[in-house]
Design an enzyme around this catalytic site. Structure first.
Site, PDB file in Angstrom:
ATOM      1  CG  HIS A  55      -8.702  -2.869  13.254  1.00 10.58           C
ATOM      2  ND1 HIS A  55      -8.632  -2.271  12.482  1.00 10.58           N
ATOM      3  CD2 HIS A  55      -9.392  -3.530  13.864  1.00 10.58           C
ATOM      4  CE1 HIS A  55      -9.371  -1.320  12.464  1.00 10.58           C
ATOM      5  NE2 HIS A  55     -10.092  -2.227  13.500  1.00 10.58           N
ATOM      6  CG  ASP A 100      -5.245  -2.680  11.848  1.00 12.01           C
ATOM      7  OD1 ASP A 100      -5.972  -3.547  11.569  1.00 12.01           O
ATOM      8  OD2 ASP A 100      -4.431  -1.882  12.830  1.00 12.01           O
ATOM      9  CD  GLU A 113      -4.431   3.369  14.615  1.00 11.01           C
ATOM     10  OE1 GLU A 113      -3.584   2.867  14.108  1.00 11.01           O
ATOM     11  OE2 GLU A 113      -6.100   3.192  14.308  1.00 11.01           O
TER      12      GLU A 113
HETATM   13 ZN   LIG Z   1      -6.987  -0.814  13.001  1.00 13.51          ZN
END
Ligand SMILES: [Zn+2]
Length: 306
Positions: free
Chosen positions: A183, A193, A145
């Site tokens: 993703h 994203d 992330e």
């Molecule tokens: Zn994501």
């Protein structure tokens, strides 16, 4: 009380290099983390560990555990943006059991890396997703992330740290170049994203993910042929219209849907798959229309994934 001088020295050194010995605000959730790891370790020690339903099988005469095995290894890396405003907000989200979301790594805008979960364990970052025939990306991948509000560019410090993490993962787990994905690639109907500013081309130049060949657009795109309107009597001069569009010279039988599927996209919702493809590989005009330029890029990538 007698101190072991070398042990004390190594503790002091660890403090100095790792955490500067500031109190850890996540001490209590770290405790919960360790408790869960212990519970999994306990599960692994159970022998034989029966798969549900296995007790109904005709069993061998005795249990035999093989001596030849290792931990499972991730084979994909899935990159995300957090859509949050700070690393702290994300660390907090990933330590609240109620959110049911997590990732192995969180990388801040400042380039600081938080390794939140052992790579051999399963983080919850992919959700309902599919890439090729893999329908459980959480089991097969590492989730990274990037702290980003969803619309902003990714900072240089963050990208530099990401490249270091990817280098480490690729070397450690021998992850194939094509298996560094986003993703949005694996969940095209739900996710967007990392955002359209993500430097996929730069990553590909370093060996993480594929990219189309330099010069491919020049090779396959050409201006559309002029349209000639002539007077049937032959008395008036012909009118020549030069269309603004370009046409591609990729093979007529090329099937874009098939190409998207071969690359890995879930094409059951084709417009969503096209959007995801454009978000990753085209990055301008992210919509569900494949232009001639998009088709050339897709055709080139399809050949790489074949
Ligand atoms: Zn994501």
């Amino acid at each position: 009380m007698k101190y072991n001088a070398s042990a004390l020295l190594s503790v002091l050194l660890a403090c100095a290099t790792l955490t500067a010995c500031t109190p850890n605000p996540y001490a209590s959730t770290n405790k919960a983390h360790h408790k869960q790891v212990k519970a999994f370790a306990k599960q692994l020690r159970v022998t034989p560990a029966l798969t549900p339903g296995e007790e109904q099988l005709k069993q061998g005469d005795y249990w035999v555990g093989t001596t030849n095995f290792s931990m499972r290894r991730p084979n994909f890396v899935v990159i995300h943006h957090t859509a949050q405003n700070s690393t702290e907000q994300t660390l907090n989200t990933f330590t609240q059991p109620s959110t049911q979301v997590s990732a192995h790594y969180v990388i801040g805008r400042d380039g600081k890396v938080y390794h939140m979960l052992n790579d051999n364990l399963r983080a919850w970052h992919g959700g309902a997703a599919r890439w090729g025939n893999d329908t459980d990306l959480n089991s097969s991948s590492i989730g990274i992330e990037l702290d980003n509000n969803g619309a902003e560019p990714f900072s240089e410090a963050q990208t530099a740290s990401l490249l270091q993490v990817l280098d480490m993962l690729k070397k450690t787990y021998n992850i194939p170049t094509a298996n560094f994905i986003g993703h949005s690639d694996i969940a095209p109907t739900r996710k967007n994203d990392p955002n359209h500013t993500f430097p996929w081309k730069k990553l590909a130049e370093h060996g993480y993910g594929l990219w189309y060949d330099e010069g491919i657009l020049e090779k396959y795109l050409q201006p559309a042929a002029p349209i000639v309107i002539s007077d049937s009597t032959g008395t008036a001069p012909a009118i020549i219209l030069q269309p603004q569009d370009t046409v591609s010279t990729i093979p007529f039988i090329f099937n874009p849907k098939e190409a998207l599927r071969i690359i890995g996209f879930d094409t059951r919702d084709l417009p969503a798959a096209i959007r995801a493809f454009k978000l990753h590989f085209v990055q301008d005009e992210v919509n569900d229309v494949l232009t001639e330029k998009d088709k050339v890029i897709l055709y080139n990538l399809y050949q790489k994934y074949m």
